[in-house]
Design an enzyme around this catalytic site. Structure first.
Site, short mmCIF file in Angstrom:
data_model
loop_
_atom_site.label_atom_id
_atom_site.label_comp_id
_atom_site.label_asym_id
_atom_site.label_seq_id
_atom_site.Cartn_x
_atom_site.Cartn_y
_atom_site.Cartn_z
N ASP A 1 114.00 7.82 -31.87
CA ASP A 1 113.95 7.86 -33.17
C ASP A 1 112.16 7.34 -33.41
OD1 ASP A 1 114.09 7.89 -35.89
OD2 ASP A 1 115.42 6.38 -36.14
N LYS B 1 121.00 16.97 -43.09
CA LYS B 1 121.14 15.95 -42.10
C LYS B 1 122.87 15.76 -42.12
CE LYS B 1 120.73 10.74 -41.44
NZ LYS B 1 119.75 9.55 -41.74
N LYS C 1 113.42 15.64 -33.56
CA LYS C 1 112.40 14.79 -33.63
C LYS C 1 111.74 14.66 -32.40
CE LYS C 1 114.58 11.35 -36.89
NZ LYS C 1 115.06 10.11 -37.31
N GLU D 1 107.10 4.50 -39.92
CA GLU D 1 108.38 3.48 -40.00
C GLU D 1 108.04 2.47 -38.77
OE1 GLU D 1 111.65 5.65 -40.02
OE2 GLU D 1 113.01 4.07 -39.62
N GLU E 1 124.44 9.10 -38.91
CA GLU E 1 124.21 7.86 -39.81
C GLU E 1 124.88 7.72 -41.07
OE1 GLU E 1 119.89 7.40 -40.03
OE2 GLU E 1 119.79 6.53 -37.95
N ASN F 1 119.59 11.76 -46.86
CA ASN F 1 120.49 10.90 -47.07
C ASN F 1 120.90 11.15 -48.69
OD1 ASN F 1 120.49 10.03 -44.45
ND2 ASN F 1 119.56 8.17 -45.10
O1 GCW Z 1 114.51 6.55 -38.36
C1 GCW Z 1 115.59 6.66 -39.26
C2 GCW Z 1 115.43 5.88 -40.59
C3 GCW Z 1 116.27 6.28 -41.55
C4 GCW Z 1 116.37 7.68 -41.75
C5 GCW Z 1 116.78 8.45 -40.38
C6 GCW Z 1 116.62 9.96 -40.33
C7 GCW Z 1 116.54 8.91 -43.65
O2 GCW Z 1 115.53 4.57 -40.14
O3 GCW Z 1 115.90 5.58 -42.80
O4 GCW Z 1 117.16 8.13 -42.69
O5 GCW Z 1 116.04 7.74 -39.36
O6 GCW Z 1 115.47 10.52 -39.77
O7 GCW Z 1 117.59 10.44 -40.64
#
Ligand code: GCW
Length: 849
Positions: free
Chosen positions: A391, A308, A386, A419, A312, A231
């Site tokens: 996530d 990215k 992923k 996380e 988001e 980000n």
């Molecule tokens: O799991 C989420 C996280 C975000 C992250 C996003 C991603 C960096 O909460 O903080 O952003 O994934 O993978 O881009």
């Protein structure tokens, strides 16, 4: 006399540690002083003689080969307390390191394999005119270094047999970590302090830790490191930053680790002065080409960009009606002349989904967006996926996109920083989960197509592919927790060879990390292997994912928090049932994104495995699992089981006392004690939530019944005020007390249970912004005192910071109680920590020695 005994055994450990440290000191002085923990490269110490020649010679002059020699010298020194000489005299037995070409010209009469892959190596014992040679031959300099590390690893794990020739090559070319560091030195989803790379908007002056990190990465074959957050990446392309990045690249280069960075696709507009960042605009294309030239002028081996976009809140090609392929190819064409690659993340989804739309499904996004683009990406683009469709949850099915890209390179992204899996405060060894993902057979084209072979490029004949581990290491011991380092280690080992087992890797890591003691190694291996199942049991079973609030810290329980919002991490529970219908017939259709055989398996309730049942189907609480248990009873049982398993981790660690450095022992002990307490928070939150939601009692009578528990809201309170905790399920009975008197408050209960000896646990909220103090007494006699001094998320009392302190009495033998005794907790607030208290619990000693 537990304390005295502890001190004595501690002393012995300390002496041993000092002795070992002294042995290492000689080597350490010669090299640059180590600034951070060497973790698995610390290596257990062996007595005895090194099983290899005591001279090491590099055939080439490249820095990486010099690194290889240094690693062998230092490795043997660490293991045996005596360092081989480097250089060699050409007359004695020696270890010879070099590339295939160098070896052939130095020893034309000796045979080395002709098929070594560039990053592969070959280690063999050979005879050269009566001299014993141990040769470490690499397909390239990097292969030489990997061979050197492998030799030391083999010796350290007692699996070195000079008579056996070793040939290895990495399974996949892309083996990178991603760091989510910001230029200001913070790290997104990092749980170990500040950045080793950046501070105050710049690259740090002191990059020692970066070199040490690159060394750790190289030791397990990782060849790339993306150093910044995906980000807000635009500032990383500013000319001044590129100068700093060059220093990072220079620091990592001797370890064969190439630098990559995340870029913001809107950079031409944000920092380049252009009006647009449309990927098809020639001015934008020229801007990226010039930027790539500028980077490569400073960093000739720059690895590439990670992106990215349209995700988001990050800008993306969708702003111009362009596709991810357009954006990826734009960057790919700028990098191609220099040999760089683009890792385009498939983590693209709408985070404003309509919860009331039963067809809306975040899980579908990656496949829906990227599958139609298959074949449209340039050759140097890799789609970074992923492991699961949501996530980084504790349990997800593997992403169907791995089978949905046949004409496109793909890599698996997984998360080393924990996380959603306990943020390193919980021991969760993730390799068993990663293995399930890697081994999963997607049955593309109705044939065996395990995911690992797809990302290796074997299945669809793709030249590039790999594994990316989101690592987020920081200055506080890399990952903050010593045992969490097993995850970084395992990531590298699996990217090198996904056929290794999780247990093999755990043991290998334990052997190198600790002093060689069979019980210690076996115990740590066992603890690691038990940890992910335990975590899954107490957080979110049957594929509900981690039941935390996706809009919050992603840490403690927040069951309702994952529902009723646009983020799509839903589990859709209601009074009738639980789970998300993702079938084709009646649900979102996600199950249909898999190749037919797998789609069929997930489509039907009968064939969906229990551990993913609620990911794919909405069922009544009374639905019977394959095991015969009802869903609701399984939820109760698994949470009690998980909390017990978490407690067992601490009991197992207790058996290695005296066998590890006392500080390390205490650090891990305290973490495991905390974890066991937090597992109870998780257990109770989910159990009481599901009890209320379903209205179905626990057949074993536990849910909603806590015989030894004395609620704070029911106590005689002085100064404390009763509050409703949000979310309600994070506190026992939904309520707690908080102290509104700065000088302190108290809660008092009269004991009415049986006479006997007990532990007394206190469940309190350790809030940010102050260190509250607590004291427990019985009939006015002080029993224990503790401080709320942990660093936990949130300034409000909730499941993120609900913490358990257990008073175990003198020598851990318990506390005598009889009916009529008065128990009291005094809480003294500090700054914004109001010494909030949930309950105390009188615990039986049965089952504890
Ligand atoms: O799991 C989420 C996280 C975000 C992250 C996003 C991603 C960096 O909460 O903080 O952003 O994934 O993978 O881009």
């Amino acid at each position: 006399m537990r304390n005295r005994r502890d001190l004595q055994s501690g002393k012995i450990d300390l002496f041993r540690a000092i002795a070992v440290a002294a042995l290492f000191a000689a080597g350490a002085i010669a090299a640059t002083a180590q600034t951070m923990d060497e973790t698995w490269l610390r290596h257990g110490y062996f007595h005895g003689f090194p099983p290899v020649p005591m001279h090491v010679r590099a055939l080439g002059h490249e820095p990486i080969e010099k690194t290889a020699v240094k690693e062998i010298v230092n490795g043997v020194d660490r293991l045996f307390g005596s360092a081989p000489s480097s250089g060699g005299d050409g007359a004695s037995d020696e270890i010879v390191v070099g590339t295939v070409q160098e070896f052939r010209s130095a020893y034309p009469k000796l045979n080395v394999p002709s098929t070594l892959s560039p990053e592969g190596f070959w280690i063999a014992e050979m005879d050269s005119a009566g001299r014993q040679l141990v040769v470490v031959v690499g397909g390239s300099e990097r292969g030489v270094l990997y061979g050197a590390f492998a030799l030391i690893r083999k010796i350290a794990t007692i699996s070195w047999n000079p008579k056996t020739t070793i040939t290895e090559a990495p399974a996949m070319p892309i083996r990178w970590t991603d760091e989510w560091d910001n230029a200001d030195g913070t790290i997104v989803r990092g749980y170990a302090g500040r950045s080793i790379f950046f501070e105050n908007g710049k690259v740090r002056d002191d990059l020692n830790a970066v070199g040490e990190y690159a060394r750790l990465l190289a030791s397990v074959g990782i060849n790339g490191c993306n150093v910044n957050n995906v980000n807000d990446a635009a500032p990383f392309l500013e000319p001044q930053m590129i100068q700093g990045l060059k220093r990072i690249a220079d620091t990592m280069r001797p370890w064969g680790v190439r630098l990559a960075i995340s870029v913001d696709i809107a950079s031409p507009q944000k920092i380049g002065g252009l009006k647009t960042f449309d990927p098809l605009d020639p001015a934008v294309q020229a801007w990226w080409a010039a930027k790539a030239d500028e980077i490569y002028a400073e960093i000739p081996d720059f690895a590439g960009f990670t992106v990215k976009a349209d995700s988001e809140g990050q800008a993306g090609p969708a702003s111009y009606g362009r596709s991810p392929a357009d954006a990826a190819n734009l960057l790919a064409r700028a990098l191609a002349p220099h040999g760089g690659v683009v890792l385009y993340r498939a983590f693209v989804y709408n985070n404003h989904l309509d919860y009331n739309d039963m067809k809306a499904d975040r899980a579908r996004a990656a496949y829906d967006i990227f599958h139609p683009l298959d074949g449209k990406f340039d050759a140097n683009v890799i789609v970074q996926i992923k492991y699961g469709p949501i996530d980084f949850q504790a349990r997800e099915p593997v992403s169907p996109l791995f089978a949905g890209l046949e004409k496109t390179n793909s890599a698996m992204e997984l998360q080393i920083t924990q996380e959603y899996t306990g943020q390193q405060r919980h021991l969760v060894y993730l390799a068993p989960m990663w293995k399930e993902m890697l081994d999963f057979d997607l049955r593309a084209e109705n044939r065996a197509t395990p995911v690992k072979e797809i990302i290796e490029g074997k299945i669809f004949n793709r030249p590039l592919g790999g594994m990316i581990g989101v690592s987020c290491v920081g200055r506080d011991g890399w990952l903050g927790s010593p045992l969490a380092m097993a995850n970084l280690y395992a990531f590298g080992r699996l990217a090198w060879d996904p056929n290794l087992t999780a247990e093999q890797i755990a043991e290998e890591w334990a052997r190198q990390t600790f002093i060689q003691d069979p019980h210690l190694i076996a115990t740590v291996t066992k603890m690691l292997m038990q940890s992910w199942p335990a975590y899954e049991h107490y957080t979110g079973p049957l594929g509900t994912q981690t039941l935390t609030d996706p809009t919050g810290s992603h840490y403690g329980p927040g069951i309702e928090g994952s529902e009723h919002n646009g983020w799509g991490q839903w589990h859709r529970d209601d009074a009738q049932g639980i789970g998300m219908d993702r079938s084709v017939a009646t649900g979102t259709g996600f199950a249909g994104q898999y190749p037919p055989e797998v789609a069929k398996m997930y489509e039907s309730l009968a064939t969906t495995p229990d551990n993913l049942l609620l990911f794919f189907h909405h069922v009544p609480y009374t639905y019977k699992l394959h095991s015969g248990e009802t869903v609701i009873q399984y939820i109760y049982d698994s949470h009690y089981q998980g909390a017990e398993e978490a407690a067992r981790l601490g009991e197992e660690w207790a058996t290695v006392k005296g066998k590890v450095d006392p500080r390390l022992y205490e650090d891990v002990r305290a973490r495991l004690e905390y974890q066991a307490g937090h597992a109870i928070v998780w257990r109770d939150a989910i159990v009481q939530y599901c009890l209320k939601e379903s209205g179905i009692p626990d057949a074993k009578g536990r849910a909603g019944h806590y015989p030894g528990r004395l609620e704070a809201e029911d106590a005689r309170l002085s100064g404390y005020k009763v509050i409703d905790v949000t979310p309600w399920e994070d506190a026992s009975g939904g309520k707690a007390v908080t102290c509104v008197t700065p000088t302190g408050c108290s809660a008092e209960w009269t004991y009415t249970g049986k006479a006997g000896r007990f532990d007394i646990a206190a469940q309190y909220f350790d809030l940010q912004g102050g260190v509250a103090h607590f004291a427990l007494d019985v009939n006015g006699k002080a029993i224990a005192a503790w401080s709320a001094d942990a660093t936990l998320p949130s300034g409000q009392p909730n499941g993120d910071n609900s913490t358990r302190f257990t008073a175990r009495g003198p020598d851990g033998r318990g506390i005598d109680l009889k009916p009529g005794d008065v128990l009291r907790v005094d809480g003294t607030p500090d700054a914004s920590d109001p010494a909030a208290l949930d309950y105390i619990e009188i615990e039986s000693l049965i089952g504890r020695d």
